[in-house]
Structure formats: C-alpha cells, structure tokens
Design an enzyme around this catalytic site. Sequence first.
Site, mmCIF file in Angstrom:
data_model
loop_
_atom_site.group_PDB
_atom_site.id
_atom_site.type_symbol
_atom_site.label_atom_id
_atom_site.label_comp_id
_atom_site.label_asym_id
_atom_site.label_seq_id
_atom_site.Cartn_x
_atom_site.Cartn_y
_atom_site.Cartn_z
ATOM 1 N N SER A 15 22.330 59.852 19.728
ATOM 2 C CA SER A 15 23.262 60.134 18.674
ATOM 3 C C SER A 15 24.183 59.322 18.125
ATOM 4 O O SER A 15 24.150 58.230 19.206
ATOM 5 C CB SER A 15 24.107 61.533 19.178
ATOM 6 O OG SER A 15 24.580 61.263 20.275
ATOM 7 N N ASP A 73 31.462 63.051 8.036
ATOM 8 C CA ASP A 73 30.577 62.053 7.453
ATOM 9 C C ASP A 73 30.730 62.162 5.860
ATOM 10 O O ASP A 73 30.676 61.306 4.999
ATOM 11 C CB ASP A 73 29.091 62.166 7.491
ATOM 12 C CG ASP A 73 28.829 61.645 8.742
ATOM 13 O OD1 ASP A 73 29.436 60.397 9.311
ATOM 14 O OD2 ASP A 73 27.985 62.169 9.624
ATOM 15 N N GLU A 152 17.590 72.604 17.879
ATOM 16 C CA GLU A 152 18.452 73.121 17.116
ATOM 17 C C GLU A 152 17.868 72.452 15.702
ATOM 18 O O GLU A 152 18.181 73.374 14.436
ATOM 19 C CB GLU A 152 19.958 72.787 16.983
ATOM 20 C CG GLU A 152 20.749 73.311 18.358
ATOM 21 C CD GLU A 152 21.116 72.413 19.319
ATOM 22 O OE1 GLU A 152 21.966 71.696 18.960
ATOM 23 O OE2 GLU A 152 20.776 72.424 20.471
ATOM 24 N N GLN A 195 9.080 54.242 19.426
ATOM 25 C CA GLN A 195 7.751 54.530 19.338
ATOM 26 C C GLN A 195 7.596 56.161 19.672
ATOM 27 O O GLN A 195 6.953 57.036 19.165
ATOM 28 C CB GLN A 195 6.819 54.024 20.513
ATOM 29 C CG GLN A 195 6.513 52.424 20.192
ATOM 30 C CD GLN A 195 5.834 51.962 21.125
ATOM 31 O OE1 GLN A 195 4.792 52.347 21.441
ATOM 32 N NE2 GLN A 195 6.152 50.652 21.396
ATOM 33 N N LYS A 226 5.166 44.799 15.512
ATOM 34 C CA LYS A 226 4.907 45.838 16.589
ATOM 35 C C LYS A 226 5.293 47.311 16.239
ATOM 36 O O LYS A 226 4.665 48.333 16.236
ATOM 37 C CB LYS A 226 5.487 45.463 17.615
ATOM 38 C CG LYS A 226 5.118 46.173 18.979
ATOM 39 C CD LYS A 226 5.573 45.346 20.352
ATOM 40 C CE LYS A 226 5.326 46.259 21.315
ATOM 41 N NZ LYS A 226 6.216 45.765 22.736
ATOM 42 N N CYS A 384 51.180 66.556 6.392
ATOM 43 C CA CYS A 384 51.153 67.831 6.750
ATOM 44 C C CYS A 384 52.043 68.408 7.778
ATOM 45 O O CYS A 384 53.198 68.528 7.586
ATOM 46 C CB CYS A 384 49.548 68.286 6.938
ATOM 47 S SG CYS A 384 49.237 70.004 6.481
ATOM 48 N N LEU A 385 51.669 68.618 8.971
ATOM 49 C CA LEU A 385 52.316 68.798 10.049
ATOM 50 C C LEU A 385 53.545 67.935 10.278
ATOM 51 O O LEU A 385 54.708 68.115 10.676
ATOM 52 C CB LEU A 385 51.861 69.367 11.564
ATOM 53 C CG LEU A 385 52.394 69.557 12.558
ATOM 54 C CD1 LEU A 385 53.126 70.840 12.338
ATOM 55 C CD2 LEU A 385 51.792 69.661 13.995
ATOM 56 N N HIS A 510 46.918 66.323 2.113
ATOM 57 C CA HIS A 510 46.284 65.211 2.748
ATOM 58 C C HIS A 510 45.685 64.025 1.957
ATOM 59 O O HIS A 510 44.608 64.031 1.237
ATOM 60 C CB HIS A 510 45.196 65.869 3.664
ATOM 61 C CG HIS A 510 45.163 66.952 4.682
ATOM 62 N ND1 HIS A 510 45.457 66.232 6.002
ATOM 63 C CD2 HIS A 510 45.697 68.234 4.547
ATOM 64 C CE1 HIS A 510 45.945 67.204 6.810
ATOM 65 N NE2 HIS A 510 46.064 68.434 6.064
ATOM 66 N N GLU A 512 44.965 61.258 2.814
ATOM 67 C CA GLU A 512 43.965 60.165 3.370
ATOM 68 C C GLU A 512 42.590 60.891 2.882
ATOM 69 O O GLU A 512 41.568 60.124 3.137
ATOM 70 C CB GLU A 512 44.227 60.546 4.878
ATOM 71 C CG GLU A 512 43.778 61.751 5.720
ATOM 72 C CD GLU A 512 44.861 62.730 5.452
ATOM 73 O OE1 GLU A 512 45.830 62.691 4.820
ATOM 74 O OE2 GLU A 512 44.801 63.784 6.498
HETATM 75 N N1 GLN Z 1 49.749 73.643 11.438
HETATM 76 C C1 GLN Z 1 50.240 73.361 10.219
HETATM 77 C C2 GLN Z 1 49.947 74.700 9.359
HETATM 78 O O1 GLN Z 1 48.836 75.212 9.395
HETATM 79 C C3 GLN Z 1 49.819 71.978 9.636
HETATM 80 C C4 GLN Z 1 48.383 72.074 9.303
HETATM 81 C C5 GLN Z 1 48.039 70.444 9.162
HETATM 82 O O2 GLN Z 1 48.672 69.516 9.650
HETATM 83 N N2 GLN Z 1 46.909 70.137 8.568
HETATM 84 O O3 GLN Z 1 50.631 74.731 8.216
#
Ligand code: GLN
Length: 549
Positions: A15, A73, A152, A195, A226, A384-385, A510, A512
């Site tokens: 993997s 991915d 699987e 192989q 080969k 976010c957080l 987010h 990113e």
């Molecule tokens: N735990 C926080 C929430 O649910 C922030 C989530 C996060 O950072 N993606 O609101």
Amino acid sequence: MSATKYIFVTGGVSSSLGKGILSASLAKLLQSRGYSVTIQKFDPYINVDPGTLNPYEHGECYVTDDGAETDLDLGHYERFLNIATSQANNVTTGQVYQAVIQKERRGDYLGKTVQVIPHITDEINMRFQKLSKTNMFDIIITEIGGTVGDIESLPYIEALRQLKYEKGSTNCLVIHLTYIPFLKGAGELKTKPTQHSVKTLLETGVQPEILVCRTEYPISKEMKKKLALFCNVKVDSVIEAIDVSSIYEVPIHIMGENLDKVVLSKLKLPARHEPDMESWKEFLYKLKNYSHTVEIGLVGKYTELPDAYKSINESFIHAGTKNDCKVNVTYIPSESITDDNVKEKLKGLDGVLVAPGFGERGIEGKITAIKYVRENNIPFFGICLGMQCAVIEWARNVLGLNNAHTTEIDQKTQNPVIDLMEHQKDISTKGGTMRLGAYPCELQKKSLAFEIYGQNVIMERHRHRYEFNNRYKDEYEKSGMTPSGINPVSKLVEIVEVKSHPYFIGVQFHPELKSTVDVPHPLFVKFVEAALKHKNPKAAKAMKVEVEA
Ligand code: GLN
C-alpha cells in the site's frame, strides 16, 4: 460526446505507493491534451464514509462542494485538475452494501437470494459508470483502494473484470501500480513481487495493460523487457515511476515515460496535441527557485501524522510559490503549549496557524497560543476550531468573560460563545450530520477578508457542528473583533478578524480544501505574505514599492 473511456488504477505489492498521485498525474496530462477527465476513488472499507474516522486511521477527511465527506485522495484530484469533485467521486463498500440492503428491504429483489455476485458487483458496476451519465467527461479514471489480493477488494476487481469484458480493452484499460524493491544485499532491483501481484490479478481474470513501477532507482531496458515478458504487457507499457522530491513532479516524470501517449493509443483516442504543461512547469520552477523562506507554526492535535493536515500543507506549498518563498511548516502539538512555555514554543515563527479539530484534547494550548500571537502581533490564521478558539480567547481575555467556552467542551458554560445551532441540538447520530459542503458568505466592505478575496460573496466548504453564537455579536464588534464574513441566509458568522492587529483572521470554513496548483487560495497567499512582512518588514516594504512602481 462519444462513449466514455474508463481507466482503472489498481495497486500491487504494497500500500502507499501513490495510486492517488498517479491517477491525478495521468489525469492532468490527459486534461492538458484537451480531454475532460475526472477521477473517482473506490474504497474497500465498510465505513459509509471516512467522516467518522479518526484522522490517525485514514488521514484528513476531504469535503466536496456537495457536502460529501471523502478520502483525502480527492484533494489530490482537485489540486491537480482544478475541477471540483462530488459525492459520486468516492464510493465505499459501506455505501455499496447500504444501497443493496435498502433495495432488498424495499423488495426490489423479491424472490431472489441477494449475493455478492451479481448484486454487490452490479451496484459497484453501476457506480463505476455513474459519472458518465453527466456527459461531462471523455475519460473516467477509477482508483481502486487497497492492494490486489486483499479480501475486501475482491468484489471491486470482479466488477472491473465484468466491465472490461463488456466494454473491451479499447474502452476500459487497467493500469497496475506496483513496487520494484531494491535489495541491498543483492545490490539489485527485484521484479518477483510484481510478477506475483500481476499473477494474482490474472487469477481474478484481469490482465493489466500497463505497469507503472515505483522504484528508488532507474529501471533498465532489460528489466522492463523482463517485466513485460512475465506480465504479458508490451515493453513500452512498462512505465518507471522513480521517487521524486515533490508529488507535483510526477506528471512531468510520467510524461517523459510516455504514459499519456501509451494510454491514448490503447484507448484508440487521438493524441491531439502535446500536453500543455507550461504553467505547471512554471509552478515547479518556482517551487524550487525561491528568494525567501518563512517559518509557520501549525498548532494542532494530530501533529504526529502530517496526512491529518494534508490540504493545509499543500495549500502552503501553493501559496509559497505565489510569494517567491518556501514555507517551512513546523508542527506544534497543542497539548504541549502552556502559559509558561508558549513564548519558547512559538519562538522564531513568522506566523501561526491554529488547525481544525474535534474534542477537548489540546484545546487550551490552542487558546494560549492565540493569546500570545494576538498580543505579540504575530500573523494568525485560524481554521474552523482554530477560529472558534480565537473567539473563546477574545471572550476570556478581552471581554473579560473568564468562563467563556464552546459547548462542544463545556456544555454548562455560562458564556457559550461557540454553540450548537438550534436544529443541531436534536441530532444524535454522528455520521454525515455536521454542516457540510459549500455555503455562501458575504464579506464586509473595508475588511481584511474583502481585501484578501477582492469580491463580495464567496463560497467555501464547511465541516463542523458548532457556530459563533450571535448573541455575543455586538460585544465582539464593539470591542474590536469584527465578524467580517456572514452567511447571507442563516446569518451565521463565518469570518472574524481583529483590525488593530497586523494580520489576525479566523474562518469557520475550510479554505484549504479549495487551494489548487492553478489557483492557490487567497487566504493562504495573503497569510504567507503577512508572515514574510513580519519576518522582514523593510524588505516587504521595498517589495511592495517595486510591485506598485
Ligand atoms: N469541533 C468543531 C465543530 O464541530 C470544529 C470542527 C472543525 O474544526 N472541523 O464545530
């Protein structure tokens, strides 16, 4: 549009060989020859989606515009191709079984025994082809997760065998990504594991047309011959994939091995023109040739595993090239940060990003780090957080609400500055129930956010349950933390910033997840720029003058 062509990527020997990067790189080359291509990933685990998985298990959870929680991915696919993926681009065994069981309960198979073959394989087969119904793609690349021979993945390989039989090999092509180990003792590369893994594929009735060989050392022509002989493939279909220093070099390397040409000739598609990879090469050039460096601290709780912050890391790589700069990211476990050591922990950093996350562990360290960077004028970017922690920190240390918290951690806090939305309060199941996917956000004129984006309304992706509590909005506004981005429908606060600080911004979404090689995300580009300014205010001033002149 003529019939969709299918390319499958399977993995052999081990993997983590990079099926995702290979798929994205091949797709990039085909796209740059003028074909419309999408990539999908089929994961053999039984979770319905990776949303409930701890990042330690499977790395970051990537979220699509339409709110699917998916494998990381898909992030590579978007970063390479610069086109959005969707719910249909990631299928798991859990989803397949869930759908089949629902059909069985509904009575769709009445009278029949429901079995892996044909019911599960039919469901997989239908999903292999689902994106062709959009008529948007000439070519669909499907990455089959796991390694050939895994119990699987058997239903997927069987469904693939059936599709290949039905469509023929000019419409359905299999690329097997394999590993050629170097045995130090023998001083030689070894083909035997390959192989065997091709033999395993053959036992299931699938003959791969192309072998892509991951290797630490160049593969000789003799060795290619080969491998070709033992694995029933043409010599020109044995492609070397030597280790490279950046994932973004892979398209260029496999182009040198003619993978795109071989694929098109096998699919009987015209080569059209040579791949137009000029802007990609320019990006690569900038990646290696930079004039500056900046030090960014990433404060988070999964810092031992860089895959947990994959998209953030890649966004910094993209943003660095825009700033003629290399971004060195240092991971700082938030748990380790205390009032006493924060100065030491954040020493030498030109900017601090406080990462997304869930749960109590490390949250106080995040808040301590934010207090330090806010008071010491160090550029700050909260995601976010990370944004929620900035809001809590402000409440405690500026508004004087000592016991302020998020109800995620302290349900009884007297000052729930971050709280659940009303409709979230009744939800008891965890899977797929957060605020997920793209939402609009309106930016306040004359704000840092507006300056960064240069537009009124933006769309960004979310994945969280808790929100800024609007009960406190006026207090924040008056005291200098401005809610500068608001959801026009729900009125939820999506961005906060501190205007008196050189660079302090927190976002509930987010960003990113939307940074790509072609379009680095402006929030990352500007944060890196601010870090550069922090590092060297004089040089930054001179740079600005130069740009303006
Ligand atoms: N735990 C926080 C929430 O649910 C922030 C989530 C996060 O950072 N993606 O609101």
